[in-house]
Design a protein around this motif. Structure first.
Motif, mmCIF file in Angstrom:
data_model
loop_
_atom_site.group_PDB
_atom_site.id
_atom_site.type_symbol
_atom_site.label_atom_id
_atom_site.label_comp_id
_atom_site.label_asym_id
_atom_site.label_seq_id
_atom_site.Cartn_x
_atom_site.Cartn_y
_atom_site.Cartn_z
ATOM 1 N N VAL A 91 0.849 -1.180 0.000
ATOM 2 C CA VAL A 91 0.000 0.000 0.000
ATOM 3 C C VAL A 91 0.892 1.240 0.000
ATOM 4 N N ILE A 92 0.540 2.201 -0.852
ATOM 5 C CA ILE A 92 1.253 3.475 -0.922
ATOM 6 C C ILE A 92 0.317 4.525 -0.338
ATOM 7 N N ALA A 93 0.626 4.940 0.893
ATOM 8 C CA ALA A 93 -0.306 5.724 1.703
ATOM 9 C C ALA A 93 0.216 7.127 1.925
ATOM 10 N N SER A 94 0.380 7.885 0.853
ATOM 11 C CA SER A 94 0.951 9.219 0.994
ATOM 12 C C SER A 94 0.009 10.191 1.699
ATOM 13 N N ILE A 95 -1.271 9.853 1.797
ATOM 14 C CA ILE A 95 -2.229 10.723 2.484
ATOM 15 C C ILE A 95 -2.302 10.389 3.971
ATOM 16 N N THR A 96 -2.541 9.134 4.296
ATOM 17 C CA THR A 96 -2.807 8.771 5.698
ATOM 18 C C THR A 96 -1.567 8.307 6.462
ATOM 19 N N GLU A 97 -0.543 7.831 5.754
ATOM 20 C CA GLU A 97 0.679 7.363 6.417
ATOM 21 C C GLU A 97 1.888 7.843 5.616
ATOM 22 N N PRO A 98 2.104 9.163 5.561
ATOM 23 C CA PRO A 98 3.148 9.720 4.689
ATOM 24 C C PRO A 98 4.541 9.214 5.039
ATOM 25 N N PHE A 99 5.382 9.149 4.011
ATOM 26 C CA PHE A 99 6.732 8.599 4.143
ATOM 27 C C PHE A 99 7.769 9.608 3.682
ATOM 28 N N CYS A 100 7.472 10.901 3.895
ATOM 29 C CA CYS A 100 8.392 11.966 3.480
ATOM 30 C C CYS A 100 9.752 11.846 4.157
ATOM 31 N N GLY A 101 9.776 11.296 5.372
ATOM 32 C CA GLY A 101 10.993 11.312 6.176
ATOM 33 C C GLY A 101 12.210 10.703 5.529
ATOM 34 N N ASP A 102 12.008 9.753 4.605
ATOM 35 C CA ASP A 102 13.170 9.175 3.919
ATOM 36 C C ASP A 102 12.987 9.165 2.403
ATOM 37 N N CYS A 103 12.187 10.108 1.889
ATOM 38 C CA CYS A 103 11.983 10.209 0.440
ATOM 39 C C CYS A 103 13.282 10.617 -0.245
ATOM 40 N N ASN A 104 13.678 9.866 -1.253
ATOM 41 C CA ASN A 104 14.955 10.114 -1.942
ATOM 42 C C ASN A 104 14.766 10.332 -3.441
ATOM 43 N N ARG A 105 13.593 10.882 -3.847
ATOM 44 C CA ARG A 105 13.230 10.959 -5.257
ATOM 45 C C ARG A 105 13.345 12.370 -5.840
ATOM 46 N N LEU A 106 13.936 12.417 -7.019
ATOM 47 C CA LEU A 106 13.979 13.633 -7.822
ATOM 48 C C LEU A 106 13.190 13.366 -9.097
ATOM 49 N N ARG A 107 12.292 14.283 -9.434
ATOM 50 C CA ARG A 107 11.491 14.143 -10.652
ATOM 51 C C ARG A 107 11.930 15.172 -11.673
ATOM 52 N N VAL A 108 12.118 14.736 -12.912
ATOM 53 C CA VAL A 108 12.440 15.658 -14.005
ATOM 54 C C VAL A 108 11.412 15.436 -15.111
ATOM 55 N N THR A 109 10.752 16.508 -15.502
ATOM 56 C CA THR A 109 9.704 16.420 -16.509
ATOM 57 C C THR A 109 10.298 16.271 -17.902
ATOM 58 N N ALA A 110 9.438 15.953 -18.851
ATOM 59 C CA ALA A 110 9.890 15.727 -20.221
ATOM 60 C C ALA A 110 10.512 16.980 -20.838
ATOM 61 N N ASP A 111 10.131 18.150 -20.314
ATOM 62 C CA ASP A 111 10.701 19.393 -20.843
ATOM 63 C C ASP A 111 11.740 20.002 -19.901
ATOM 64 N N GLY A 112 12.248 19.196 -18.950
ATOM 65 C CA GLY A 112 13.437 19.605 -18.223
ATOM 66 C C GLY A 112 13.253 20.391 -16.945
ATOM 67 N N LEU A 113 12.094 20.304 -16.306
ATOM 68 C CA LEU A 113 11.913 20.922 -15.004
ATOM 69 C C LEU A 113 12.145 19.883 -13.920
ATOM 70 N N ALA A 114 12.954 20.233 -12.931
ATOM 71 C CA ALA A 114 13.275 19.323 -11.831
ATOM 72 C C ALA A 114 12.411 19.668 -10.625
ATOM 73 N N PHE A 115 11.690 18.670 -10.113
ATOM 74 C CA PHE A 115 10.839 18.827 -8.942
ATOM 75 C C PHE A 115 11.366 17.930 -7.827
ATOM 76 N N THR A 116 11.548 18.501 -6.646
ATOM 77 C CA THR A 116 12.059 17.727 -5.513
ATOM 78 C C THR A 116 10.941 17.138 -4.673
ATOM 79 N N CYS A 117 9.689 17.333 -5.095
ATOM 80 C CA CYS A 117 8.542 16.743 -4.398
ATOM 81 C C CYS A 117 7.404 16.619 -5.391
ATOM 82 N N LEU A 118 6.631 15.556 -5.293
ATOM 83 C CA LEU A 118 5.479 15.368 -6.171
ATOM 84 C C LEU A 118 4.475 16.501 -5.993
ATOM 85 N N PHE A 119 4.452 17.110 -4.797
ATOM 86 C CA PHE A 119 3.480 18.153 -4.498
ATOM 87 C C PHE A 119 4.078 19.563 -4.598
#
Length: 347
Positions: free
Chosen positions: A263-291
């Motif tokens: 189960v991926i429970a980002s609403i009721t049991e968030p796991f931000c404390g050890d999130c290690n993800r970097l997102r880069v969009t198809a046009d080159g914007l880097a986001f350090t959080c999904l939100f």
């Protein structure tokens, strides 16, 4: 190289690179764009971003969309990644896992074999219903049972094709993702779990998230992970496995040997404390959080030719300054500020 660390001592470990913001479905919780943004990264720029992330500690690359199999840029990228991963002098050599997330509609036997031959380690297929009516509703074609029947058949064929190509679900190389939305497809929880058990797939159940501005999210539409697990446990008793460090899914094991469910429970049991993800969009914007409500535009260091030193410095500064933990602070912050849609951000 020692992984770069953010303000909460979280290392960079996973790069999620979107290849396209487009999709061939219209799932209402995701709301994909109808056309590509301008200034898509070319192959040289994509590889520069991936290599920079690897130098900063990334060991996993997830190729996303939209629907990545819509992008004709997928195959040249995979060819370059395959070559680089075999070269000890190339930063790509440190990639321990290369994965792709797809809705499965375009995953033919030939494409599955190509993905395997080019070194893809895992395929994750998204499916939010186990019958024609539910699939039609969840893919943006409400009431079109015939369309739902066709789409469900295509996804089932995609799962068969991936397995035949050598993606072994027993080794975690083939998984199934399902978003469960209260009042929409909550009745599909048990049927989806039954399908996954029958196919010996690990099912990952995802709480409906408040990403983007178009999906009309309300808290009442969230089926809490604890409730989903309780319902499954009544049908097939479960025992806890837990959540691996930096992972998104908390996993459970069926006591009868029926496999695993997460189960991926980002609403009721968030796991931000050890999130290690970097997102880069198809046009080159880097986001350090999904939100996050804004991203860092990397194109100034990528176009017309990559400035590798400048790109490294920019990503290092961005990650060093990272404090994102929106899901943990949701109650205090309220809904996120208007920002890009989930398909644009790469899910």
């Amino acid at each position: 190289m020692t992984p770069v660390i953010d303000q909460l001592d979280r290392p960079l470990g996973v790069l999620r690179l979107s290849l396209t913001a487009r999709c061939n479905l219209a799932c209402p919780y995701c709301c994909p764009d109808a056309k590509e943004p301008e200034g898509l990264l070319n192959l040289e720029a994509q590889l520069a971003v991936i290599r920079a992330a690897c130098r900063l500690g990334a060991h996993t690359l997830r190729l996303t969309g939209g629907e990545p199999l819509l992008s004709d840029r997928l195959w040249p990228l995979l060819e370059q990644l395959a070559a680089g991963r075999t070269d000890p002098s190339d930063p790509l050599h440190q990639l321990r896992q290369l994965t792709l997330t797809s809705n499965g509609i375009l995953l033919t036997p030939q494409r599955a074999l190509q993905l395997k031959a080019l070194g893809l380690d895992r395929v994750t297929i998204s499916l939010d219903g186990a019958d024609a009516i539910s699939v039609a509703r969840m893919t943006g074609f409400p009431g079109e049972a015939r369309t739902g029947e066709r789409l469900l058949a295509q996804v089932l064929r995609a799962l068969k094709a991936a397995r035949a190509a050598g993606f072994d679900p027993r080794l975690g190389q083939l998984k199934l993702n399902s978003v469960i939305q209260n009042g929409v497809n909550q009745d599909q929880l048990i049927p989806l779990a039954a399908l996954a058990r029958d196919q010996q797939l690990e099912l990952r159940l995802i709480e409906y998230m408040d990403v983007g501005n178009r999906n009309g999210w309300t808290e009442q539409q969230v089926v809490p992970a604890a409730e989903m697990i309780a319902r499954l446990h009544r049908q097939w008793p479960l025992e806890p496995v837990g959540r691996a460090h930096h992972a998104t899914a908390t996993r459970w094991r069926y006591r009868d040997g029926g496999g695993l469910v997460g189960v991926i429970a980002s609403i009721t049991e968030p796991f931000c404390g050890d999130c290690n993800r970097l997102r880069v969009t198809a046009d080159g914007l880097a986001f350090t959080c999904l939100f996050a409500n804004e991203g860092l535009d990397l194109r100034r260091w990528l176009m017309p030719r990559p400035d590798h030193a400048g790109l490294m410095a920019a990503l290092t500064t961005a990650w060093h300054g990272r404090e994102d933990r929106f899901s943990e602070l949701r109650a205090q912050l309220g809904s996120p500020s208007p920002h890009a849609e989930m398909a644009y951000l790469g899910g």
